[in-house]
Design a protein around this motif. Structure first.
Motif, mmCIF file in Angstrom:
data_model
loop_
_atom_site.group_PDB
_atom_site.id
_atom_site.type_symbol
_atom_site.label_atom_id
_atom_site.label_comp_id
_atom_site.label_asym_id
_atom_site.label_seq_id
_atom_site.Cartn_x
_atom_site.Cartn_y
_atom_site.Cartn_z
ATOM 1 N N TRP A 240 5.490 11.261 -24.189
ATOM 2 C CA TRP A 240 6.661 11.265 -23.317
ATOM 3 C C TRP A 240 6.407 12.059 -22.044
ATOM 4 O O TRP A 240 5.863 13.172 -22.092
ATOM 5 C CB TRP A 240 7.849 11.913 -24.029
ATOM 6 C CG TRP A 240 8.429 11.113 -25.147
ATOM 7 C CD1 TRP A 240 8.131 9.824 -25.470
ATOM 8 C CD2 TRP A 240 9.410 11.552 -26.085
ATOM 9 N NE1 TRP A 240 8.863 9.429 -26.553
ATOM 10 C CE2 TRP A 240 9.659 10.475 -26.955
ATOM 11 C CE3 TRP A 240 10.095 12.740 -26.273
ATOM 12 C CZ2 TRP A 240 10.571 10.547 -27.996
ATOM 13 C CZ3 TRP A 240 11.005 12.829 -27.312
ATOM 14 C CH2 TRP A 240 11.243 11.752 -28.161
ATOM 15 N N PRO A 241 6.830 11.533 -20.889
ATOM 16 C CA PRO A 241 6.811 12.341 -19.661
ATOM 17 C C PRO A 241 8.017 13.266 -19.643
ATOM 18 O O PRO A 241 9.017 13.014 -20.321
ATOM 19 C CB PRO A 241 6.916 11.289 -18.547
ATOM 20 C CG PRO A 241 7.707 10.181 -19.183
ATOM 21 C CD PRO A 241 7.288 10.151 -20.643
ATOM 22 N N LEU A 242 7.938 14.342 -18.893
ATOM 23 C CA LEU A 242 9.098 15.217 -18.746
ATOM 24 C C LEU A 242 10.244 14.436 -18.100
ATOM 25 O O LEU A 242 10.008 13.580 -17.239
ATOM 26 C CB LEU A 242 8.757 16.425 -17.881
ATOM 27 C CG LEU A 242 7.888 17.509 -18.531
ATOM 28 C CD1 LEU A 242 7.515 18.570 -17.507
ATOM 29 C CD2 LEU A 242 8.612 18.138 -19.714
ATOM 30 N N PRO A 243 11.486 14.708 -18.481
ATOM 31 C CA PRO A 243 12.612 13.970 -17.902
ATOM 32 C C PRO A 243 12.867 14.271 -16.436
ATOM 33 O O PRO A 243 13.594 13.536 -15.772
ATOM 34 C CB PRO A 243 13.804 14.395 -18.771
ATOM 35 C CG PRO A 243 13.382 15.651 -19.431
ATOM 36 C CD PRO A 243 11.903 15.626 -19.548
ATOM 37 N N VAL A 275 17.060 12.914 -13.331
ATOM 38 C CA VAL A 275 16.696 13.090 -14.738
ATOM 39 C C VAL A 275 16.627 11.709 -15.376
ATOM 40 O O VAL A 275 17.556 10.893 -15.219
ATOM 41 C CB VAL A 275 17.721 13.973 -15.478
ATOM 42 C CG1 VAL A 275 17.309 14.171 -16.935
ATOM 43 C CG2 VAL A 275 17.864 15.324 -14.778
ATOM 44 N N THR A 276 15.537 11.429 -16.085
ATOM 45 C CA THR A 276 15.331 10.103 -16.668
ATOM 46 C C THR A 276 15.027 10.196 -18.160
ATOM 47 O O THR A 276 14.621 11.244 -18.672
ATOM 48 C CB THR A 276 14.162 9.373 -15.974
ATOM 49 O OG1 THR A 276 12.963 10.155 -16.114
ATOM 50 C CG2 THR A 276 14.453 9.169 -14.494
ATOM 51 N N SER A 277 15.191 9.079 -18.830
ATOM 52 C CA SER A 277 14.895 9.011 -20.257
ATOM 53 C C SER A 277 13.387 8.833 -20.450
ATOM 54 O O SER A 277 12.786 7.933 -19.857
ATOM 55 C CB SER A 277 15.637 7.837 -20.899
ATOM 56 O OG SER A 277 15.236 7.671 -22.242
ATOM 57 N N ASP A 312 24.467 17.935 -13.615
ATOM 58 C CA ASP A 312 25.684 17.906 -12.813
ATOM 59 C C ASP A 312 26.385 16.567 -12.968
ATOM 60 O O ASP A 312 27.606 16.487 -13.018
ATOM 61 C CB ASP A 312 25.351 18.148 -11.339
ATOM 62 C CG ASP A 312 26.598 18.200 -10.467
ATOM 63 O OD1 ASP A 312 27.433 19.089 -10.696
ATOM 64 O OD2 ASP A 312 26.742 17.344 -9.569
ATOM 65 N N GLU A 313 25.589 15.496 -13.045
ATOM 66 C CA GLU A 313 26.103 14.143 -13.219
ATOM 67 C C GLU A 313 25.376 13.495 -14.366
ATOM 68 O O GLU A 313 24.173 13.712 -14.544
ATOM 69 C CB GLU A 313 25.835 13.308 -11.948
ATOM 70 C CG GLU A 313 27.053 13.018 -11.108
ATOM 71 C CD GLU A 313 26.720 12.080 -9.953
ATOM 72 O OE1 GLU A 313 26.942 10.861 -10.098
ATOM 73 O OE2 GLU A 313 26.248 12.572 -8.930
ATOM 74 N N VAL A 314 26.068 12.687 -15.160
ATOM 75 C CA VAL A 314 25.417 11.927 -16.226
ATOM 76 C C VAL A 314 25.793 10.453 -16.084
ATOM 77 O O VAL A 314 26.901 10.120 -15.640
ATOM 78 C CB VAL A 314 25.802 12.441 -17.631
ATOM 79 C CG1 VAL A 314 25.086 13.731 -17.949
ATOM 80 C CG2 VAL A 314 27.300 12.629 -17.764
ATOM 81 N N TYR A 315 24.838 9.584 -16.453
ATOM 82 C CA TYR A 315 25.037 8.140 -16.312
ATOM 83 C C TYR A 315 24.977 7.455 -17.672
ATOM 84 O O TYR A 315 24.360 7.954 -18.607
ATOM 85 C CB TYR A 315 23.935 7.529 -15.438
ATOM 86 C CG TYR A 315 23.780 8.130 -14.064
ATOM 87 C CD1 TYR A 315 24.877 8.459 -13.281
ATOM 88 C CD2 TYR A 315 22.509 8.355 -13.543
ATOM 89 C CE1 TYR A 315 24.712 8.994 -12.021
ATOM 90 C CE2 TYR A 315 22.331 8.887 -12.272
ATOM 91 C CZ TYR A 315 23.442 9.207 -11.519
ATOM 92 O OH TYR A 315 23.278 9.746 -10.261
ATOM 93 N N VAL A 321 21.767 0.746 -24.948
ATOM 94 C CA VAL A 321 20.330 1.010 -25.093
ATOM 95 C C VAL A 321 19.695 0.942 -23.709
ATOM 96 O O VAL A 321 19.823 -0.072 -23.006
ATOM 97 C CB VAL A 321 19.676 -0.017 -26.031
ATOM 98 C CG1 VAL A 321 18.180 0.276 -26.173
ATOM 99 C CG2 VAL A 321 20.345 -0.006 -27.393
ATOM 100 N N ILE A 322 19.014 2.013 -23.329
ATOM 101 C CA ILE A 322 18.423 2.085 -21.990
ATOM 102 C C ILE A 322 16.895 2.035 -22.091
ATOM 103 O O ILE A 322 16.311 2.541 -23.054
ATOM 104 C CB ILE A 322 18.857 3.367 -21.251
ATOM 105 C CG1 ILE A 322 18.489 4.611 -22.049
ATOM 106 C CG2 ILE A 322 20.359 3.324 -20.978
ATOM 107 C CD1 ILE A 322 18.783 5.916 -21.338
ATOM 108 N N PRO A 323 16.237 1.435 -21.106
ATOM 109 C CA PRO A 323 14.776 1.391 -21.106
ATOM 110 C C PRO A 323 14.179 2.763 -20.788
ATOM 111 O O PRO A 323 14.870 3.652 -20.273
ATOM 112 C CB PRO A 323 14.449 0.389 -19.986
ATOM 113 C CG PRO A 323 15.730 -0.267 -19.628
ATOM 114 C CD PRO A 323 16.823 0.683 -19.991
ATOM 115 N N ALA A 324 12.910 2.935 -21.080
ATOM 116 C CA ALA A 324 12.202 4.164 -20.705
ATOM 117 C C ALA A 324 12.208 4.304 -19.194
ATOM 118 O O ALA A 324 12.065 3.314 -18.461
ATOM 119 C CB ALA A 324 10.762 4.118 -21.216
ATOM 120 N N GLY A 325 12.393 5.519 -18.712
ATOM 121 C CA GLY A 325 12.415 5.770 -17.278
ATOM 122 C C GLY A 325 13.762 5.542 -16.633
ATOM 123 O O GLY A 325 13.896 5.697 -15.408
ATOM 124 N N SER A 326 14.760 5.193 -17.429
ATOM 125 C CA SER A 326 16.100 4.967 -16.858
ATOM 126 C C SER A 326 16.719 6.281 -16.402
ATOM 127 O O SER A 326 16.584 7.311 -17.063
ATOM 128 C CB SER A 326 17.028 4.331 -17.901
ATOM 129 O OG SER A 326 16.577 3.038 -18.241
#
Length: 378
Positions: A240-243, A275-277, A312-315, A321-326
């Motif tokens: 995993w990469p850091l978010p 910030v990404t998954s 501060d914000e969340v999406y 279900v979200i893809p990697a890097g979302s």
């Protein structure tokens, strides 16, 4: 003897200066930053017509973040190099002036009286030899000074060009962040694993006095699986990469200055960082929780949760279900203006890694060291 010492010192400075003048790293860094900003701008233009606008805008923001990091490095190194050259000019100007003064004092006297004097012809010959030996060093010194002046000119041109690109870039990335937030709100194309039970989640929140307790309860909360499945996690460990871009301040179970231990990582990031998954995942929770700010909890696989807190914000919608890097959110903070960015970059101060993202990974309801899952710690 004094002339030869001064000449030797100048020659040594010339050689060192030549070696450093050939080092184009500050200019290369500045040019690299300009290239990254151009790439980011091209991505922004393509995002306007992209089918998957969320993915396109996420790529735009990441490209601008890369460009801003490169720009910080380029401006900082260019400023350091220019200051170094200026210091050399000041040091060498005094030494050259000393050398010239010595040459004037030892200028040969070609008058008949000097030639008739017992030491006249010998002094005349010696002075001529000294001047002849020093002339090449002076010529080399002039060439090095010319090269350094040219390097300063190139660095200033790059800096001026960088300011124009940077001004547009800061506006573009802010616009891209706003557009991404809107695009995420309008998104309806993601598959879903379950429909959120808002009342049940609220009960869990009300009954949890810590983030750990909430995450543990959420991990065992029953959900009705839909048709969407997640990739196998067997190959995920250590990949995993850091978010978010940043630097780890606290590691797993490391005690902070207040004596508090946390079963996760504390990552320092820049203001407004994306910030990404790190892996395809189901959103199990998103929203405010206690004093952690906004929290998003992702489920990349059965019995595994990723907890990200302090945004501060969340999406995203719970159950999707979200893809990697979302993109899953933004850190807090404000975007610097042009003058502040340049000042902070050249001085290496301010607008640093001032925000903190808490990262926790849980298996079977218990926290584990994130180092088992993430590929890079920095």
């Amino acid at each position: 003897m004094k002339i030869m010492c001064v000449a030797g010192l100048i020659l040594g400075i010339c050689v060192a200066g030549a070696a450093q003048a050939q080092d184009a790293s500050p200019a290369a860094l500045a040019e690299n930053a300009l290239a990254q900003f151009k790439t980011a701008h091209e991505k922004l233009e393509k995002a306007e017509i992209a089918t998957d606008r969320v993915k396109a805008l996420t790529g735009v923001i990441q490209a601008y973040e890369d460009g801003l990091e490169a720009m910080r490095s380029g401006l900082r190194e260019a400023a350091l190099r220019e200051a170094e050259i200026n210091r050399k000019f000041q040091d060498e100007s005094g030494q050259v002036a000393t050398l010239l003064a010595v040459l004037i004092n030892l200028k040969p006297d070609a008058s008949p009286a000097a030639l008739v004097h017992p030491t006249g012809p010998l002094g005349h010959a010696r002075a001529g030899m000294l001047v002849s030996s020093i002339t090449p060093a002076m010529q080399e010194q002039a060439e090095i000074l010319r090269a350094q002046l040219q390097e300063v000119s190139i660095l200033r041109e790059l800096q001026n060009e960088a300011l124009d690109v940077l001004e547009a870039g800061l506006k573009d990335v802010q616009s891209a962040r706003t557009d991404l937030s809107q695009a995420m709100s309008n998104r309806t194309d993601l598959p879903r694993r379950f429909v959120a039970d808002a009342e049940r989640v609220q009960e869990l929140i009300n009954g949890s006095d810590t983030l750990e307790a909430f995450a543990s309860s959420l991990a065992v909360m029953d959900v009705v699986d839909g048709t969407s499945t997640l990739p196998d996690l067997d190959t995920a460990k250590g990949r995993w990469p850091l978010p978010s871009r940043g630097r780890i301040l606290r590691r797993f179970d490391e005690t902070d200055a207040a004596g508090v231990q946390r079963p996760g990582w504390l990552l320092a990031t820049r203001p407004l960082s994306l910030v990404t998954s790190p892996w395809p995942a189901t959103i199990r929770y998103q929203g405010a929780f206690l004093d952690y700010g906004n929290v998003i909890i992702l489920e990349p696989g059965n019995d595994v949760l990723i907890v990200l807190a302090g945004l501060d914000e969340v999406y995203g919608d719970v159950g999707s279900v979200i893809p990697a890097g979302s993109a899953v959110g933004l850190m807090s903070g404000t975007s610097p203006d042009l003058d502040a960015f340049v000042t902070n970059a050249t001085q290496g101060t301010g607008a640093g890694l001032s925000e903190t993202l808490y990262i926790e990974v849980r298996e079977g309801g218990k926290p584990v060291d994130p180092a088992q899952w993430f590929a890079n710690e920095q």
